[in-house]
Design a protein around this motif. Structure first.
Motif, PDB file in Angstrom:
ATOM      1  N   GLY A  78       0.799  -1.214   0.000  1.00 43.61           N
ATOM      2  CA  GLY A  78       0.000   0.000   0.000  1.00 43.61           C
ATOM      3  C   GLY A  78       0.833   1.266   0.000  1.00 43.61           C
ATOM      4  O   GLY A  78       0.390   2.305   0.498  1.00 43.61           O
ATOM      5  N   GLY A  79       2.024   1.188  -0.570  1.00 44.55           N
ATOM      6  CA  GLY A  79       2.921   2.337  -0.630  1.00 44.55           C
ATOM      7  C   GLY A  79       3.986   2.348   0.436  1.00 44.55           C
ATOM      8  O   GLY A  79       4.920   3.162   0.389  1.00 44.55           O
ATOM      9  N   THR A  80       3.898   1.420   1.403  1.00 47.67           N
ATOM     10  CA  THR A  80       4.834   1.478   2.533  1.00 47.67           C
ATOM     11  C   THR A  80       6.206   0.887   2.212  1.00 47.67           C
ATOM     12  O   THR A  80       7.165   1.161   2.928  1.00 47.67           O
ATOM     13  CB  THR A  80       4.248   0.763   3.768  1.00 47.67           C
ATOM     14  OG1 THR A  80       3.984  -0.611   3.447  1.00 47.67           O
ATOM     15  CG2 THR A  80       2.958   1.441   4.220  1.00 47.67           C
ATOM     16  N   ILE A  81       6.322   0.080   1.141  1.00 48.30           N
ATOM     17  CA  ILE A  81       7.643  -0.404   0.738  1.00 48.30           C
ATOM     18  C   ILE A  81       8.487   0.778   0.253  1.00 48.30           C
ATOM     19  O   ILE A  81       9.632   0.984   0.684  1.00 48.30           O
ATOM     20  CB  ILE A  81       7.542  -1.473  -0.369  1.00 48.30           C
ATOM     21  CG1 ILE A  81       6.735  -2.681   0.125  1.00 48.30           C
ATOM     22  CG2 ILE A  81       8.937  -1.903  -0.824  1.00 48.30           C
ATOM     23  CD1 ILE A  81       7.323  -3.401   1.301  1.00 48.30           C
ATOM     24  N   GLY A  82       7.919   1.565  -0.637  1.00 47.43           N
ATOM     25  CA  GLY A  82       8.610   2.763  -1.089  1.00 47.43           C
ATOM     26  C   GLY A  82       8.811   3.757   0.035  1.00 47.43           C
ATOM     27  O   GLY A  82       9.863   4.399   0.136  1.00 47.43           O
ATOM     28  N   GLY A  83       7.792   3.901   0.892  1.00 45.67           N
ATOM     29  CA  GLY A  83       7.934   4.794   2.036  1.00 45.67           C
ATOM     30  C   GLY A  83       9.080   4.390   2.932  1.00 45.67           C
ATOM     31  O   GLY A  83       9.863   5.229   3.386  1.00 45.67           O
ATOM     32  N   GLY A  84       9.208   3.083   3.187  1.00 47.91           N
ATOM     33  CA  GLY A  84      10.304   2.605   4.031  1.00 47.91           C
ATOM     34  C   GLY A  84      11.661   2.867   3.417  1.00 47.91           C
ATOM     35  O   GLY A  84      12.637   3.174   4.126  1.00 47.91           O
ATOM     36  N   ALA A  85      11.749   2.774   2.086  1.00 49.76           N
ATOM     37  CA  ALA A  85      13.019   3.025   1.409  1.00 49.76           C
ATOM     38  C   ALA A  85      13.465   4.465   1.590  1.00 49.76           C
ATOM     39  O   ALA A  85      14.664   4.745   1.739  1.00 49.76           O
ATOM     40  CB  ALA A  85      12.892   2.694  -0.078  1.00 49.76           C
ATOM     41  N   VAL A  86      12.516   5.393   1.595  1.00 50.68           N
ATOM     42  CA  VAL A  86      12.874   6.805   1.780  1.00 50.68           C
ATOM     43  C   VAL A  86      13.078   7.124   3.258  1.00 50.68           C
ATOM     44  O   VAL A  86      13.975   7.891   3.617  1.00 50.68           O
ATOM     45  CB  VAL A  86      11.794   7.705   1.162  1.00 50.68           C
ATOM     46  CG1 VAL A  86      12.065   9.179   1.461  1.00 50.68           C
ATOM     47  CG2 VAL A  86      11.736   7.487  -0.350  1.00 50.68           C
TER      48      VAL A  86
END
Length: 330
Positions: A78-86
């Motif tokens: 739900g977008g949190t993979i990319g969020g975690g990367a940043v």
């Protein structure tokens, strides 16, 4: 919305005096960017966030006085993979993301095991756009307006079904807000994308959905689905004659939104410089024309502080809906 993108206007947005804006810009110009800037899109290619990223990347070198904006799709959770990367990247101004409600506001409520706190892990930089939503039904459902849909949902022994692109997606939350305010009953059917939501309505697998205007518009125009109401407080130009849902359910408002954020701990000078650049980009006529035409975008802009306050308000608004509906993305 027309933005004042003169240097004096940007200075006012940032709370700086006009006399100090030029020296600040001159100092920051040599410091950022001096290499490519990574912009993480926390969703797959082709969606609204990805389209936005690629539109703003085109004028970035000119607006920033050099450098480039490299779009990187990091989808999942739900977008949190990319969020975690940043969230775990260096806060040096070269690791940014397209902010969204899931990874940047309510993700921890949807995924309790999430490794970061969306409200603490990021530096909000600028609120770029709000994207309107529309309530649609399959063409033959027999409800011609919002009130008729509510009445039909309440009268059916077998509940109506609504389609959502994923658990906890902003449109899923809008669906649950609609049910909460209307008192209607419906059962969720989860899909993987907005395209699948629309396919399900055309195929008569589901009965209704709330989805982005940009995704729904071609299907509405072709008569494949019926638009009953927009989730904006007022009618929108892209769907003339379609009233606000709020005309039936007082106060009903829901949008998807996107902005620019970076990791927590960014230096204030970098934050102000990046804010200035992206305010200038979304003030460009060709950017506004593109995003208004393809997404029905409402342009926001403004200060980092305004975006941070907006994100907090969104979390405070939607977390009770998530808890009431017991929505979990795991």
């Amino acid at each position: 919305m027309a933005l004042d993108i003169t240097r004096r206007g940007i200075a006012r947005l940032l709370g700086l005096g006009a006399a100090t804006a030029v020296p600040f810009a001159a100092r920051a110009q040599g410091a950022w960017p001096n290499r490519p800037v990574r912009l993480v899109v926390p969703f797959g290619p082709g969606g609204a966030a990805d389209t936005l990223a690629r539109v703003v990347a085109q004028p970035f070198p000119q607006a920033a006085g050099g450098g480039s904006l490299v779009v990187e799709n990091r989808s999942g959770g739900g977008g949190t993979i990319g969020g975690g990367a940043v969230a775990t990247a260096r806060p040096d101004g070269y690791n940014l993301m397209v902010a969204d409600m899931g990874p940047n506001a309510v993700g921890k409520e949807l995924i309790p095991a999430l490794s970061y706190d969306p409200l603490r892990a990021f530096t909000p930089i600028v609120h770029l756009v709000n994207l309107p939503l529309v309530l649609i039904t399959r063409a033959d459902l027999g409800a011609d307006d919002v009130a008729a849909l509510v009445a039909l949902a309440k009268s059916r022994r077998q509940p109506l079904t609504y389609a959502a692109p994923s658990v906890g997606h902003p449109t899923h939350l809008a669906d649950e807000l609609f049910l909460s305010q209307s008192g209607a009953r419906s059962e969720a059917v989860q899909y993987r994308s907005g395209a699948e939501v629309l396919r399900s309505l055309v195929a008569k697998e589901t009965d209704w959905a709330i989805i982005s205007v940009s995704s729904a518009l071609p299907f509405v125009q072709e008569g494949k689905v019926k638009a009953l109401g927009v989730a904006n407080p007022a009618p929108i130009a892209a769907l003339p004659g379609v009233p606000p849902i709020a005309a039936t359910l007082s106060g009903f408002v829901a949008t998807t939104w996107h902005g620019i954020a970076g990791p927590a701990g960014m230096a204030p000078d970098f934050v102000l410089r990046i804010n200035e650049v992206f305010n200038a980009i979304i003030g460009r006529p060709e950017v506004q024309e593109n995003l208004a035409r393809t997404q029905g975008a409402e342009f926001v802009g403004g200060t980092p502080e305004a975006f941070a306050a907006f994100i907090r308000r969104e979390a405070e608004r939607w977390i009770p809906i998530i808890r009431s509906a017991n929505i979990k993305a795991e």
